[in-house]
Every structure is written in C-alpha cells, then in structure tokens.
Design a protein around this motif. Structure first.
Motif, PDB file in Angstrom:
ATOM      1  N   PHE A   1      94.993  50.923 -48.270  1.00 19.85           N
ATOM      2  CA  PHE A   1      94.944  51.554 -49.586  1.00 19.85           C
ATOM      3  C   PHE A   1      94.154  52.864 -49.530  1.00 19.85           C
ATOM      4  O   PHE A   1      93.819  53.342 -48.453  1.00 19.85           O
ATOM      5  CB  PHE A   1      94.298  50.591 -50.590  1.00 19.85           C
ATOM      6  N   LEU A   2      93.908  53.428 -50.704  1.00 21.07           N
ATOM      7  CA  LEU A   2      93.031  54.580 -50.833  1.00 21.07           C
ATOM      8  C   LEU A   2      91.668  54.072 -51.272  1.00 21.07           C
ATOM      9  O   LEU A   2      91.592  53.227 -52.171  1.00 21.07           O
ATOM     10  CB  LEU A   2      93.591  55.568 -51.866  1.00 21.07           C
TER      11      LEU A   2
ATOM     12  N   ALA B   1      92.467  53.854 -43.116  1.00 22.40           N
ATOM     13  CA  ALA B   1      92.418  54.877 -44.147  1.00 22.40           C
ATOM     14  C   ALA B   1      91.206  55.751 -43.832  1.00 22.40           C
ATOM     15  O   ALA B   1      90.207  55.266 -43.291  1.00 22.40           O
ATOM     16  CB  ALA B   1      92.275  54.253 -45.525  1.00 22.40           C
TER      17      ALA B   1
ATOM     18  N   LYS C   1      95.723  57.698 -47.028  1.00 25.06           N
ATOM     19  CA  LYS C   1      96.168  56.419 -46.499  1.00 25.06           C
ATOM     20  C   LYS C   1      96.408  56.503 -44.996  1.00 25.06           C
ATOM     21  O   LYS C   1      96.593  57.586 -44.445  1.00 25.06           O
ATOM     22  CB  LYS C   1      97.446  55.979 -47.207  1.00 25.06           C
ATOM     23  N   ARG C   2      96.464  55.355 -44.367  1.00 20.60           N
ATOM     24  CA  ARG C   2      96.590  55.335 -42.917  1.00 20.60           C
ATOM     25  C   ARG C   2      97.893  55.963 -42.439  1.00 20.60           C
ATOM     26  O   ARG C   2      97.950  56.506 -41.343  1.00 20.60           O
ATOM     27  CB  ARG C   2      96.467  53.915 -42.396  1.00 20.60           C
TER      28      ARG C   2
END
Length: 124
Positions: free
Chosen positions: A103-104, A33, A52-53
């Motif tokens: 996640f963020l 991320a 996000k990634r």
C-alpha cells in the motif's frame, strides 16, 4: 535487512531544483513501498511522498504537492525525489524509508528501514 543510502542533497537558492536519490541494498526492493520524509531542526519528522512497490501509485504531502515527484527504478533498486521551486522552508534533512507492503504509507512509524538522510538547504 535493507540498507538505504540517500544522496543528492545540497545548498540551493530559492526557486531551484534538486533530485534526491536513495539506493538500496538487497534483492527484495520491488516488495517494498518507499517513502520520503524530512525533518527540520526542532521539528518532528514529516511525510513528504510515498510510492507503491510497483511504482504505479504515489501520494504527496500537501505542503509540497505540485513541486515534487517521487519515482522508482526497480531494476536499479533506487527511488528518487525530484524537487522544483524550492523554498527556504523546505530546508531539512530528507530521509528515505522502506516498508514491506503493498500500500501507500504516510507515517514514519509504519516503515521498517530508513537511511541516514541527506541535508537540503534552501537559501533565500
């Protein structure tokens, strides 16, 4: 180990635009991320945006929401921050940060790597 190099900062008049870039090393970029933070003189580093990634989800700080867009190109190992309608209070050093996770993330201490920063100065 991930190395991050920010670019694209500079001096711009109020109301102007800039696009920051953050180029990263390593082949695991898509597992991270990414976030942008900024730090003004005498102030703590503050969250600006995160993605996000996969690039499928983003989150923005209220102070800049509607004026910024974070995006990423996993093929180029690069994350971007497009900024419009800049204000003098946006003046700061902007940092790119990387976090291994799905996640963020909005807190700088959650991140694993960060770059040297790029200066953004907005004149009135």
């Amino acid at each position: 180990q991930v190395q991050l190099v920010e670019s694209g900062g500079g001096l711009v008049q109020a109301g102007g635009s800039l696009r920051l870039s953050c180029a990263t090393s390593g082949r695991a970029f898509s597992s991270y991320a990414m976030g942008w933070f900024r730090q003004a003189p005498g102030k703590e580093r503050e969250f600006v945006a995160t993605i996000k990634r996969s690039g499928g989800s983003t989150y923005y700080a209220d102070s800049m929401k509607g004026r910024i867009t974070i995006s990423r190109d996993n093929a180029k190992n690069t994350v971007y921050l497009q900024m419009i309608s800049l204000k003098p209070e946006d003046t700061a050093v902007y940092y790119c940060e990387a976090k291994s996770g799905g996640f963020l993330y909005i807190r700088t201490y959650e991140y694993d790597y960060w770059g040297q920063g790029t200066q953004v100065t907005v004149s009135s």
